[in-house]
Design a protein around this motif. Sequence first.
Motif, mmCIF file in Angstrom:
data_model
loop_
_atom_site.group_PDB
_atom_site.id
_atom_site.type_symbol
_atom_site.label_atom_id
_atom_site.label_comp_id
_atom_site.label_asym_id
_atom_site.label_seq_id
_atom_site.Cartn_x
_atom_site.Cartn_y
_atom_site.Cartn_z
ATOM 1 N N ASP A 86 -3.861 8.257 -21.160
ATOM 2 C CA ASP A 86 -3.666 8.707 -19.959
ATOM 3 C C ASP A 86 -4.899 8.766 -19.257
ATOM 4 O OD1 ASP A 86 -2.105 10.549 -18.074
ATOM 5 O OD2 ASP A 86 -3.631 12.670 -18.770
ATOM 6 N N HIS A 87 -5.961 8.995 -19.109
ATOM 7 C CA HIS A 87 -6.974 8.416 -18.338
ATOM 8 C C HIS A 87 -7.186 7.279 -17.738
ATOM 9 C CE1 HIS A 87 -11.403 7.456 -16.645
ATOM 10 N NE2 HIS A 87 -11.442 8.658 -17.412
ATOM 11 N N GLU A 88 -6.884 6.040 -18.145
ATOM 12 C CA GLU A 88 -6.315 5.063 -17.727
ATOM 13 C C GLU A 88 -5.507 4.477 -16.919
ATOM 14 O OE1 GLU A 88 -8.761 2.137 -18.954
ATOM 15 O OE2 GLU A 88 -9.204 2.998 -19.910
ATOM 16 N N ARG A 89 -4.531 5.443 -17.014
ATOM 17 C CA ARG A 89 -3.357 5.666 -15.992
ATOM 18 C C ARG A 89 -4.060 6.300 -14.884
ATOM 19 N NH1 ARG A 89 -0.849 9.414 -13.928
ATOM 20 N NH2 ARG A 89 -1.174 10.512 -16.184
ATOM 21 N N ARG A 90 -4.530 7.470 -14.222
ATOM 22 C CA ARG A 90 -5.515 8.251 -13.896
ATOM 23 C C ARG A 90 -6.551 7.466 -13.499
ATOM 24 N NH1 ARG A 90 -5.519 12.392 -17.645
ATOM 25 N NH2 ARG A 90 -7.695 11.930 -17.396
ATOM 26 N N VAL A 91 -7.151 6.095 -13.908
ATOM 27 C CA VAL A 91 -8.107 6.058 -13.477
ATOM 28 C C VAL A 91 -7.491 4.465 -12.740
ATOM 29 C CG1 VAL A 91 -9.782 3.330 -13.525
ATOM 30 C CG2 VAL A 91 -9.767 5.600 -15.505
ATOM 31 N N GLY A 92 -6.183 3.758 -12.618
ATOM 32 C CA GLY A 92 -5.716 2.471 -11.975
ATOM 33 C C GLY A 92 -4.958 3.304 -10.847
ATOM 34 N N GLU A 93 -4.238 4.981 -10.635
ATOM 35 C CA GLU A 93 -3.658 6.176 -9.524
ATOM 36 C C GLU A 93 -4.843 6.048 -8.499
ATOM 37 O OE1 GLU A 93 -1.942 8.390 -11.477
ATOM 38 O OE2 GLU A 93 -0.285 7.917 -12.602
ATOM 39 N N VAL A 94 -6.792 6.697 -9.016
ATOM 40 C CA VAL A 94 -6.970 6.607 -7.843
ATOM 41 C C VAL A 94 -8.038 5.466 -7.766
ATOM 42 C CG1 VAL A 94 -9.858 7.309 -8.331
ATOM 43 C CG2 VAL A 94 -7.803 8.951 -9.537
ATOM 44 N N LEU A 95 -8.149 4.644 -8.226
ATOM 45 C CA LEU A 95 -8.229 3.113 -6.942
ATOM 46 C C LEU A 95 -6.681 2.738 -6.597
ATOM 47 C CD1 LEU A 95 -10.386 1.027 -6.833
ATOM 48 C CD2 LEU A 95 -9.092 0.160 -9.474
ATOM 49 N N ALA A 96 -6.019 2.774 -6.473
ATOM 50 C CA ALA A 96 -4.598 2.465 -5.789
ATOM 51 C C ALA A 96 -4.829 3.366 -4.564
ATOM 52 C CB ALA A 96 -3.452 2.073 -6.369
ATOM 53 N N THR A 97 -4.779 4.353 -4.874
ATOM 54 C CA THR A 97 -5.006 5.542 -3.829
ATOM 55 C C THR A 97 -6.241 4.639 -3.271
ATOM 56 O OG1 THR A 97 -3.463 7.044 -5.482
ATOM 57 C CG2 THR A 97 -5.313 7.887 -3.264
ATOM 58 N N ALA A 98 -6.875 4.839 -3.043
ATOM 59 C CA ALA A 98 -8.616 4.492 -2.775
ATOM 60 C C ALA A 98 -8.294 3.542 -1.661
ATOM 61 C CB ALA A 98 -9.912 4.727 -2.965
ATOM 62 N N CYS A 99 -8.057 2.212 -1.971
ATOM 63 C CA CYS A 99 -7.466 1.394 -1.477
ATOM 64 C C CYS A 99 -6.261 1.751 -0.785
ATOM 65 C CB CYS A 99 -6.594 -0.045 -2.348
ATOM 66 S SG CYS A 99 -8.398 -0.692 -3.587
ATOM 67 N N ASP A 100 -5.144 2.304 -0.517
ATOM 68 C CA ASP A 100 -4.062 2.431 0.384
ATOM 69 C C ASP A 100 -5.167 3.197 1.481
ATOM 70 O OD1 ASP A 100 -1.916 1.367 -0.539
ATOM 71 O OD2 ASP A 100 -1.504 3.307 -2.289
ATOM 72 N N LEU A 101 -5.963 4.372 1.278
ATOM 73 C CA LEU A 101 -6.649 5.474 2.004
ATOM 74 C C LEU A 101 -7.099 4.050 3.474
ATOM 75 C CD1 LEU A 101 -7.664 8.076 0.450
ATOM 76 C CD2 LEU A 101 -5.672 8.379 2.178
ATOM 77 N N LEU A 102 -8.156 3.159 2.336
ATOM 78 C CA LEU A 102 -8.689 1.947 3.533
ATOM 79 C C LEU A 102 -8.260 0.831 3.769
ATOM 80 C CD1 LEU A 102 -11.512 0.726 0.567
ATOM 81 C CD2 LEU A 102 -12.104 2.357 3.038
ATOM 82 N N LEU A 103 -7.303 1.048 3.362
ATOM 83 C CA LEU A 103 -5.930 0.357 4.201
ATOM 84 C C LEU A 103 -5.256 0.804 5.488
ATOM 85 C CD1 LEU A 103 -4.467 -2.195 1.162
ATOM 86 C CD2 LEU A 103 -5.985 -2.684 3.531
ATOM 87 N N ALA A 104 -5.159 1.926 4.853
ATOM 88 C CA ALA A 104 -4.636 2.409 6.117
ATOM 89 C C ALA A 104 -5.604 3.352 7.414
ATOM 90 C CB ALA A 104 -4.581 4.382 5.719
ATOM 91 N N GLU A 105 -6.944 2.466 6.816
ATOM 92 C CA GLU A 105 -8.000 2.936 7.577
ATOM 93 C C GLU A 105 -7.475 2.029 9.454
ATOM 94 O OE1 GLU A 105 -11.853 3.520 7.024
ATOM 95 O OE2 GLU A 105 -11.180 5.573 5.684
ATOM 96 N N PHE A 106 -7.269 1.034 8.965
ATOM 97 C CA PHE A 106 -7.366 -0.500 9.581
ATOM 98 C C PHE A 106 -6.421 -0.249 10.852
ATOM 99 C CE2 PHE A 106 -8.951 -2.876 5.995
ATOM 100 C CZ PHE A 106 -10.155 -3.395 7.493
ATOM 101 N N ALA A 107 -6.348 -0.644 11.718
ATOM 102 C CA ALA A 107 -5.629 -0.349 13.262
ATOM 103 C C ALA A 107 -4.178 -1.649 13.045
ATOM 104 C CB ALA A 107 -6.383 -0.356 14.789
ATOM 105 N N THR A 108 -4.241 -2.512 12.385
ATOM 106 C CA THR A 108 -3.257 -3.142 12.498
ATOM 107 C C THR A 108 -3.427 -3.473 10.932
ATOM 108 O OG1 THR A 108 -5.234 -5.307 12.467
ATOM 109 C CG2 THR A 108 -3.720 -4.469 14.647
ATOM 110 N N SER A 109 -2.165 -3.913 10.727
ATOM 111 C CA SER A 109 -1.168 -4.867 8.967
ATOM 112 C C SER A 109 -2.425 -6.017 8.971
ATOM 113 C CB SER A 109 0.455 -4.539 9.121
ATOM 114 O OG SER A 109 0.741 -5.582 9.817
ATOM 115 N N LEU A 110 -1.695 -6.643 7.745
ATOM 116 C CA LEU A 110 -2.530 -7.624 7.227
ATOM 117 C C LEU A 110 -1.030 -8.878 8.019
ATOM 118 C CD1 LEU A 110 -3.835 -9.486 5.366
ATOM 119 C CD2 LEU A 110 -2.609 -9.545 3.618
#
Length: 179
Positions: A86-110
């Motif tokens: 369960d902790h490993e699942r949360r770790v993956g979710e936190v890391l994925a969410t952090a990446c999503d937050l950073l990607l959302a800061e860009f004005a343009t998409s990939l």
Amino acid sequence: LPLRSASLHFSPSLSVSLQVLQGLDRLGYLQPADGLGSSAVLSGGYCEDSLGRRVQALAVGPAELEQFGVSGCVINIGEAVSLSSDHERRVGEVLATACDLLLAEFATSLEQDLWLLQQPAGGGVDPWVAARRQQALHARVSRKRCLDDCRARATDFAQRPTAMATLRRPWKANIRTSG
């Protein structure tokens, strides 16, 4: 990475997470926060080991705390021992969410940046300016690809957690040995 913002969705107690982070730092498991590798996401979607430990500390929940205590969580995370699936699942979710937050800061998409790279420089544009624009776009595309790959690895890791998932972790684990 905006780990604290991402972890608030998954960790009930930020103060406990901070205690675990302080323990990891005190025992030398973390690189200095201002170090180049302290929050690096590498090509291929892996993140640096110290960042992986930070994410694990921020994902500590009541079950892990009850079973191991703060010191036990510190040692297990520091020595790359899984706390629970369960902790490993949360770790993956936190890391994925952090990446999503950073990607959302860009004005343009990939995709938009890739399209811009294919466009010729407009007439009358200084060649030096056009070259710098291309270099900046290439750098932005590379950063977005790393974050997108890391998000994909973290999401996959969260969807298929196992208690012994160390070989599938979305970070490069440098396991210390005493011998």
